[in-house]
Design a protein around this motif. Sequence first.
Motif, mmCIF file in Angstrom:
data_model
loop_
_atom_site.group_PDB
_atom_site.id
_atom_site.type_symbol
_atom_site.label_atom_id
_atom_site.label_comp_id
_atom_site.label_asym_id
_atom_site.label_seq_id
_atom_site.Cartn_x
_atom_site.Cartn_y
_atom_site.Cartn_z
ATOM 1 N N ALA A 256 -0.589 -4.815 -3.673
ATOM 2 C CA ALA A 256 0.429 -5.470 -2.841
ATOM 3 C C ALA A 256 1.030 -6.656 -3.583
ATOM 4 C CB ALA A 256 -0.180 -5.921 -1.512
ATOM 5 N N VAL A 257 0.193 -7.439 -4.248
ATOM 6 C CA VAL A 257 0.702 -8.573 -5.032
ATOM 7 C C VAL A 257 1.596 -8.048 -6.155
ATOM 8 C CG1 VAL A 257 0.055 -10.440 -6.604
ATOM 9 C CG2 VAL A 257 -1.187 -10.134 -4.452
ATOM 10 N N MET A 258 1.160 -6.987 -6.821
ATOM 11 C CA MET A 258 1.970 -6.406 -7.893
ATOM 12 C C MET A 258 3.305 -5.901 -7.362
ATOM 13 S SD MET A 258 0.988 -3.383 -10.527
ATOM 14 C CE MET A 258 1.634 -1.992 -9.635
ATOM 15 N N SER A 259 3.311 -5.355 -6.160
ATOM 16 C CA SER A 259 4.543 -4.794 -5.606
ATOM 17 C C SER A 259 5.570 -5.872 -5.268
ATOM 18 C CB SER A 259 4.243 -3.947 -4.379
ATOM 19 O OG SER A 259 3.859 -4.764 -3.294
ATOM 20 N N ILE B 234 -5.957 -2.667 -2.512
ATOM 21 C CA ILE B 234 -4.737 -2.802 -1.713
ATOM 22 C C ILE B 234 -4.124 -4.179 -1.922
ATOM 23 C CG2 ILE B 234 -3.875 -3.005 0.659
ATOM 24 C CD1 ILE B 234 -5.879 -0.727 1.369
ATOM 25 N N ALA B 235 -4.941 -5.219 -1.912
ATOM 26 C CA ALA B 235 -4.431 -6.584 -2.113
ATOM 27 C C ALA B 235 -3.820 -6.741 -3.503
ATOM 28 C CB ALA B 235 -5.547 -7.601 -1.894
ATOM 29 N N PHE C 100 -7.757 -11.667 -1.396
ATOM 30 C CA PHE C 100 -7.039 -11.994 -0.170
ATOM 31 C C PHE C 100 -6.267 -13.310 -0.320
ATOM 32 C CE2 PHE C 100 -6.614 -13.795 4.086
ATOM 33 C CZ PHE C 100 -6.001 -12.747 4.737
ATOM 34 N N ALA C 101 -6.886 -14.309 -0.955
ATOM 35 C CA ALA C 101 -6.203 -15.590 -1.173
ATOM 36 C C ALA C 101 -4.967 -15.408 -2.056
ATOM 37 C CB ALA C 101 -7.159 -16.607 -1.801
ATOM 38 N N ALA D 194 -6.848 -9.570 9.136
ATOM 39 C CA ALA D 194 -6.780 -8.895 7.841
ATOM 40 C C ALA D 194 -7.930 -9.325 6.940
ATOM 41 C CB ALA D 194 -5.441 -9.177 7.166
ATOM 42 N N PHE D 195 -8.263 -10.616 6.966
ATOM 43 C CA PHE D 195 -9.366 -11.102 6.137
ATOM 44 C C PHE D 195 -10.688 -10.454 6.538
ATOM 45 C CE2 PHE D 195 -12.841 -14.028 5.143
ATOM 46 C CZ PHE D 195 -12.675 -14.104 3.778
#
Length: 180
Positions: A35-38, A31-32, A163-164, A11-12
């Motif tokens: 995704a964190v928000m979701s 997307i990252a 990503f982190a 993924a990275f």
Amino acid sequence: MWALPVLAVLAFFAPQLLGGSGVVYSACVLIAIFAVMSYGLDIVVSDLGEVSLAHTVFFAAGSYATALLSTRAGVGSAWITLAGAIVVALACAGLIGFVTLRLREFVFSLVTYAVAVVAMTLAANWAFLGGSDGLRGIPMMDLSLPGITLTARDDRELWPFAFAMLEVSDSLILAQKQAY
């Protein structure tokens, strides 16, 4: 269990494997971030069983706080704007939470939808918030610390940070889910 680290490495490097263009990195960063928000929405929907349609308001409130602090208030430190974003998002969450505390099911969803519509209308029409064009002139992210340079001039440089953050959020959510 050995597959998770392999998938994380893939993924990275996915943006590079998909061509490495700026568009690919930009899409992966978005997307990252989403995704964190979701994950926050997942907690509300999964654990509480309610459908909050105002979740984007917290995201927007923090984003606008950062932008306003850095452009209009002249705050030069990204760490201070980050703290401001957290405070504003928490204040919005507290206010909306107080209003919706005793609401359930359809009424809860309807009120949170109304909050989201009002917030979007304000953001799109209020000149102070940049109107439909948004705010311009937001400076480059610089979260550098003494001896550590943490800057991102474009999405290619922002990708490792995004990503982190995604991986840290993944780990926290996984630990929270395993605790139940």
